[in-house]
Design a protein around this motif. Structure first.
Motif, PDB file in Angstrom:
ATOM      1  N   GLU A 161      33.796 -77.057 -10.570  1.00 31.90           N
ATOM      2  CA  GLU A 161      34.882 -76.761  -9.634  1.00 31.90           C
ATOM      3  C   GLU A 161      34.316 -76.631  -8.232  1.00 31.90           C
ATOM      4  O   GLU A 161      33.248 -76.045  -8.023  1.00 31.90           O
ATOM      5  N   VAL A 162      35.023 -77.192  -7.276  1.00 29.78           N
ATOM      6  CA  VAL A 162      34.686 -77.049  -5.861  1.00 29.78           C
ATOM      7  C   VAL A 162      35.820 -76.302  -5.179  1.00 29.78           C
ATOM      8  O   VAL A 162      36.994 -76.671  -5.321  1.00 29.78           O
ATOM      9  N   VAL A 163      35.474 -75.233  -4.477  1.00 28.05           N
ATOM     10  CA  VAL A 163      36.463 -74.438  -3.754  1.00 28.05           C
ATOM     11  C   VAL A 163      36.206 -74.610  -2.260  1.00 28.05           C
ATOM     12  O   VAL A 163      35.071 -74.392  -1.794  1.00 28.05           O
TER      13      VAL A 163
ATOM     14  N   VAL B 169      37.353 -85.682   2.900  1.00 24.25           N
ATOM     15  CA  VAL B 169      37.106 -85.517   1.474  1.00 24.25           C
ATOM     16  C   VAL B 169      37.843 -84.283   0.953  1.00 24.25           C
ATOM     17  O   VAL B 169      37.974 -83.279   1.669  1.00 24.25           O
ATOM     18  N   ASP B 170      38.342 -84.370  -0.271  1.00 25.38           N
ATOM     19  CA  ASP B 170      38.970 -83.193  -0.871  1.00 25.38           C
ATOM     20  C   ASP B 170      38.035 -82.600  -1.922  1.00 25.38           C
ATOM     21  O   ASP B 170      36.939 -83.130  -2.177  1.00 25.38           O
ATOM     22  N   ALA B 171      38.457 -81.499  -2.520  1.00 20.29           N
ATOM     23  CA  ALA B 171      37.591 -80.770  -3.442  1.00 20.29           C
ATOM     24  C   ALA B 171      37.184 -81.625  -4.635  1.00 20.29           C
ATOM     25  O   ALA B 171      36.006 -81.678  -5.016  1.00 20.29           O
TER      26      ALA B 171
ATOM     27  N   GLU C 115      30.229 -84.728   5.213  1.00 15.46           N
ATOM     28  CA  GLU C 115      31.339 -83.860   5.596  1.00 15.46           C
ATOM     29  C   GLU C 115      31.182 -82.425   5.092  1.00 15.46           C
ATOM     30  O   GLU C 115      32.099 -81.617   5.232  1.00 15.46           O
ATOM     31  N   VAL C 116      30.014 -82.101   4.534  1.00 16.42           N
ATOM     32  CA  VAL C 116      29.725 -80.735   4.086  1.00 16.42           C
ATOM     33  C   VAL C 116      28.962 -80.002   5.188  1.00 16.42           C
ATOM     34  O   VAL C 116      27.867 -80.413   5.567  1.00 16.42           O
ATOM     35  N   ARG C 117      29.556 -78.941   5.696  1.00 17.11           N
ATOM     36  CA  ARG C 117      28.883 -78.143   6.722  1.00 17.11           C
ATOM     37  C   ARG C 117      28.075 -77.006   6.102  1.00 17.11           C
ATOM     38  O   ARG C 117      26.947 -76.753   6.476  1.00 17.11           O
ATOM     39  N   GLU C 118      28.687 -76.320   5.136  1.00 13.27           N
ATOM     40  CA  GLU C 118      27.997 -75.229   4.442  1.00 13.27           C
ATOM     41  C   GLU C 118      28.408 -75.244   2.981  1.00 13.27           C
ATOM     42  O   GLU C 118      29.544 -75.609   2.651  1.00 13.27           O
ATOM     43  N   VAL C 119      27.487 -74.822   2.110  1.00 18.94           N
ATOM     44  CA  VAL C 119      27.820 -74.765   0.692  1.00 18.94           C
ATOM     45  C   VAL C 119      27.058 -73.626   0.030  1.00 18.94           C
ATOM     46  O   VAL C 119      25.895 -73.356   0.368  1.00 18.94           O
TER      47      VAL C 119
ATOM     48  N   VAL D 199      32.303 -75.220   2.919  1.00 22.78           N
ATOM     49  CA  VAL D 199      32.944 -75.307   4.235  1.00 22.78           C
ATOM     50  C   VAL D 199      32.738 -76.737   4.722  1.00 22.78           C
ATOM     51  O   VAL D 199      31.595 -77.200   4.832  1.00 22.78           O
ATOM     52  N   LEU D 200      33.828 -77.449   4.992  1.00 24.00           N
ATOM     53  CA  LEU D 200      33.736 -78.835   5.439  1.00 24.00           C
ATOM     54  C   LEU D 200      33.596 -78.914   6.960  1.00 24.00           C
ATOM     55  O   LEU D 200      33.935 -77.973   7.690  1.00 24.00           O
ATOM     56  N   THR D 201      33.104 -80.038   7.436  1.00 30.10           N
ATOM     57  CA  THR D 201      33.027 -80.268   8.877  1.00 30.10           C
ATOM     58  C   THR D 201      34.434 -80.479   9.430  1.00 30.10           C
ATOM     59  O   THR D 201      35.373 -80.815   8.697  1.00 30.10           O
ATOM     60  N   GLU D 202      34.574 -80.291  10.734  1.00 31.91           N
ATOM     61  CA  GLU D 202      35.880 -80.462  11.363  1.00 31.91           C
ATOM     62  C   GLU D 202      36.346 -81.908  11.212  1.00 31.91           C
ATOM     63  O   GLU D 202      35.583 -82.851  11.446  1.00 31.91           O
TER      64      GLU D 202
END
Length: 524
Positions: free
Chosen positions: A491-493, A470-472, A440-444, A463-466
């Motif tokens: 930390e994940v933003v 999953v939350d931070a 579910e991770v599109r960009e990091v 940036v998550l996938t559409e």
């Protein structure tokens, strides 16, 4: 002829392959043969000469991708002058800086950038003349000379006879300004010889290049990636280049099918958009034998998706200062050596050194240095920066890397991006590649931000996938279970998009300033 510059490539192909297609204007479909391209660039060179452009003069280009942009590159080269491509996404004050710093005396600009050009040249006393170049829509909806306005009228004023200048491989032909993510951009001085050896290096990718190959130039041609990875090498070999004004994944896939493209280059963010496009499943990619990525490491999930679509996928490494090809990871090694940049290109030597410039043992991390005839000769009017970058015949890239026993080089990060937390070095690329494995991770983007206890702590901006669930905190825990705890983000933003340059490079400095405070940006 005494011209040994890249402008002479067209002259030779006009004799050898005159009726073969050189350039195709994507939407309108206008075709330019090598014979026609030779004539048109001769006319343009003569018109520039008549307007006072001499050897060594700088000709700026504020242009959208177009066949005309490539004509300008070649015409300027034939004169022994210097092309200055400018990022059109810059602010007018930043464009003005590039024009002033380069000392450009002539400007070509797309009609779409008339206001930007006017603002950028308002206080410029060097620009003697500017000529407007039509956009794709203007070229596609009208015909004849009127469709191109200023540009065609200007070109028509020049003689079709070849303008001959004595030009060597050592002469500067392009000032390519770096993105300037850590300050004012610097003009990398690239020579005709740089482009020649880069073209030969480019022929070493996958199955090589041939004159029957077709590529599509969709990344911005003001950037060395789009210009140097495929466009110029294809014109060096006498192959065909389809030029599209801008990139959109669905339109790109349709163009690949329509033009029967055989090889393509995009930066990772663009390949990711293609991999995520719904049109990928139905697109006819039967002619597309290979894709090349460069500019940053391509996530393995993207590589897998493209390979499943039937594409032979290759990664390359290079920089503006190496014109750009310096290393490649061949298709047979892409999966087994995922994350590596491969081995040096044919004419390049690599070495990895410590802070004192001493070569480090195999497997240890140090700064990657490159040597070869495709390496630039310095930064325009910046002797101190040049002396720091070019030492004892080696270009110090600023990239941290290591090499294994088989000679595969792996970048671990930019020196300025490395995070030091509690005395431990953390390389963001390593953390990013782990996080990209989450479906579910599109960009990091992983950055270091100030921390009172540890000096710096690791933060991941994602940036998550559409439709992701999953939350931070869930993503943080997931990553923590797959990498050393000191490397895992504290930390994940989550954000809607990551800041990027016009060429797709992440602006980590912006993230550090926004999320870590001004001190985090200043210290890099």
């Amino acid at each position: 002829m005494t011209d040994r510059g890249y402008g002479s490539w067209l002259t030779q192909h006009a004799l050898r392959n005159g009726q073969r297609t050189a350039l195709v204007d994507d939407v309108g479909g206008a075709v330019t043969t090598y014979s026609q391209l030779e004539t048109r660039t001769n006319q343009l060179a003569a018109a520039l000469d008549a307007n006072g452009v001499q050897r060594g003069d700088r000709v700026a280009m504020l242009l959208l991708n177009s066949p005309q942009m490539m004509e300008i590159y070649f015409a300027v080269a034939k004169l022994g002058a210097i092309a200055v491509p400018v990022n059109f996404r810059l602010h007018a004050s930043e464009v003005a800086y590039v024009l002033e710093d380069s000392g450009s005396s002539f400007l070509f600009h797309s009609t779409a950038f008339a206001e930007l050009a006017a603002d950028a040249t308002a206080d410029n006393r060097r620009i003697q003349r500017s000529v407007m170049v039509p956009t794709l829509a203007e070229r596609a909806t009208t015909s004849g000379g009127d469709s191109a306005g200023d540009y065609e009228e200007f070109l028509a004023g020049g003689s079709p006879e070849r303008v001959e200048r004595e030009i060597s491989h050592d002469d500067i032909c392009v000032l390519m300004y770096t993105s300037g993510t850590t300050g004012r951009p610097k003009g990398a001085m690239l020579t005709h010889g740089n482009f020649f050896y880069n073209a030969v290096n480019g022929m070493g990718f996958d199955s090589g290049l041939g004159r029957t190959d077709i590529t599509i130039s969709a990344a911005p041609l003001f950037h060395i990636g789009a210009l140097g990875v495929h466009t110029l090498p294809f014109l060096f070999i006498g192959a065909q280049v389809v030029i599209t004004e801008a990139f959109a994944p669905d339109a790109w896939l349709e163009a690949v099918s329509r033009h029967k493209v055989t090889k393509a280059f995009l930066v990772p963010a663009m390949w990711a958009a293609v991999a995520q496009s719904g049109a990928l499943q139905t697109a006819d990619l039967s002619t597309l034998r290979s894709g090349i990525s460069g500019g940053a490491p391509c996530p393995i999930t993207v590589i897998t998706a493209l390979r499943e679509a039937g594409m032979e996928f290759t990664e390359g490494f290079g920089m503006t200062e190496t014109a750009p090809i310096a290393a490649c990871l061949q298709p047979e090694d892409v999966v087994a050596h995922a994350g590596s940049i491969g081995r040096p290109a044919q004419f390049n030597d690599f070495r990895i050194v410590d802070e004192e410039g001493v070569q480090v043992p195999t497997g240890e991390v140090g700064e990657l240095c490159v040597r070869g005839p495709n390496v630039f000769i310095g930064y325009w009017n910046k002797p101190d920066e040049t002396a720091n970058a070019l030492r004892n015949g080696w270009f110090h890239t600023g990239d941290l890397a290591h090499v294994d026993e088989e000679g595969f080089y792996t970048l671990v990060d930019r020196k300025k991006d490395m995070v030091i937390t509690g005395g431990e070095n953390v390389y963001p690329i390593e953390v990013e590649q782990v996080m990209y494995q989450h479906p579910e991770v599109r960009e990091v983007a992983v950055i270091g931000v100030p921390d009172a206890k540890w000096g710096e702590r690791v933060m991941a901006v994602v940036v998550l996938t559409e439709g992701a669930s999953v939350d931070a905190d869930g993503l943080r825990q997931w990553t923590r279970g797959r990498i050393a705890h000191f490397k895992a983000p504290s930390e994940v933003v989550l954000v809607d998009e990551l800041p990027r340059t016009a060429t797709g490079k992440l602006l980590k400095r912006n993230l550090r300033q926004e999320l870590g405070g001004p001190d985090a940006a200043v210290s890099r």
